[in-house]
Design a protein around this motif. Structure first.
Motif, PDB file in Angstrom:
ATOM      1  N   ASP A  77       0.816  -1.223   0.000  1.00 55.15           N
ATOM      2  CA  ASP A  77       0.000   0.000   0.000  1.00 55.15           C
ATOM      3  C   ASP A  77       0.847   1.270   0.000  1.00 55.15           C
ATOM      4  N   GLY A  78       2.180   1.120  -0.014  1.00 55.69           N
ATOM      5  CA  GLY A  78       3.059   2.274  -0.076  1.00 55.69           C
ATOM      6  C   GLY A  78       3.516   2.832   1.261  1.00 55.69           C
ATOM      7  N   VAL A  79       3.239   2.122   2.358  1.00 58.06           N
ATOM      8  CA  VAL A  79       3.676   2.582   3.677  1.00 58.06           C
ATOM      9  C   VAL A  79       5.165   2.224   3.842  1.00 58.06           C
ATOM     10  N   PRO A  80       6.017   3.211   4.168  1.00 55.30           N
ATOM     11  CA  PRO A  80       7.441   2.914   4.311  1.00 55.30           C
ATOM     12  C   PRO A  80       7.721   2.006   5.509  1.00 55.30           C
ATOM     13  N   ILE A  81       8.555   0.985   5.298  1.00 56.30           N
ATOM     14  CA  ILE A  81       8.909   0.041   6.361  1.00 56.30           C
ATOM     15  C   ILE A  81      10.323   0.314   6.873  1.00 56.30           C
ATOM     16  N   ALA A  82      11.282   0.368   5.953  1.00 56.48           N
ATOM     17  CA  ALA A  82      12.679   0.537   6.356  1.00 56.48           C
ATOM     18  C   ALA A  82      13.505   0.965   5.150  1.00 56.48           C
TER      19      ALA A  82
END
Length: 174
Positions: A77-82
């Motif tokens: 969904d485009g949420v930044p993880i790392a």
């Protein structure tokens, strides 16, 4: 001419030739390329056996003799993880074959959301790079641009030792 004058002249000549060779080697390894590669990561979670999908943007900056790579991981969904940052220098540049050997000497993982699990690719790449840096002082990576489309500013990039190929946006700085 005396023997000492001849020896001095010979030593200066050898020094000049050595400086020219070193300068040509330095110039030959100077590169100005920026690549931004986008990939979809698909992996099976070893604990749950579920298939996980993530997005990856890998940014490569090869400028002069420096090399840096930022692997940015996102949820589907485009949420930044790392972001995994690797940096070092360019050991060699074969511009005729578009092949670049990178000596990466530092690795840093920055977590953006601790509650989101790290993609398998990030775990493996971080472990592999950190192990090489701690044991050998360097993580070597060879990248080769196997094809370029200057009109579209795109390139296909081949990685060793992983043997992956990905499509990238290409910016040539010079």
């Amino acid at each position: 001419m005396t023997k000492s004058t001849l020896k001095s002249g010979l030593a200066i000549g050898i020094l000049v030739i050595a400086v020219i060779i070193i300068y040509q080697h330095i110039r030959a390894t100077e590169v100005d390329i920026v690549l931004s590669c986008r990939n979809e990561l698909v992996a099976t979670n070893p604990q749950t056996q579920q298939i996980e999908h993530h997005a990856l943007i890998a940014d490569f900056a090869l400028q002069k003799r420096s090399a840096s790579i930022s692997y940015r991981y996102f949820t589907s969904d485009g949420v930044p993880i790392a972001t995994l940052h690797l940096s070092g220098d360019i050991l060699s540049a074969n511009k005729g074959q578009d092949t670049y050997i990178l000596n990466l000497v530092s690795s840093e993982l920055v977590r953006h959301h601790e509650q989101l699990s790290l993609p398998m690719h990030a775990k493996h790449l971080q472990a592999f790079a950190n192990r090489n840096i701690s044991k050998q002082g360097v993580h070597n990576l060879t990248v080769q641009i196997v094809s370029r489309n200057e009109a579209d500013n795109t390139a296909l990039l081949y990685f060793l030792p992983s043997t992956n190929i990905c499509a990238c946006s290409l910016v040539t700085m010079s």
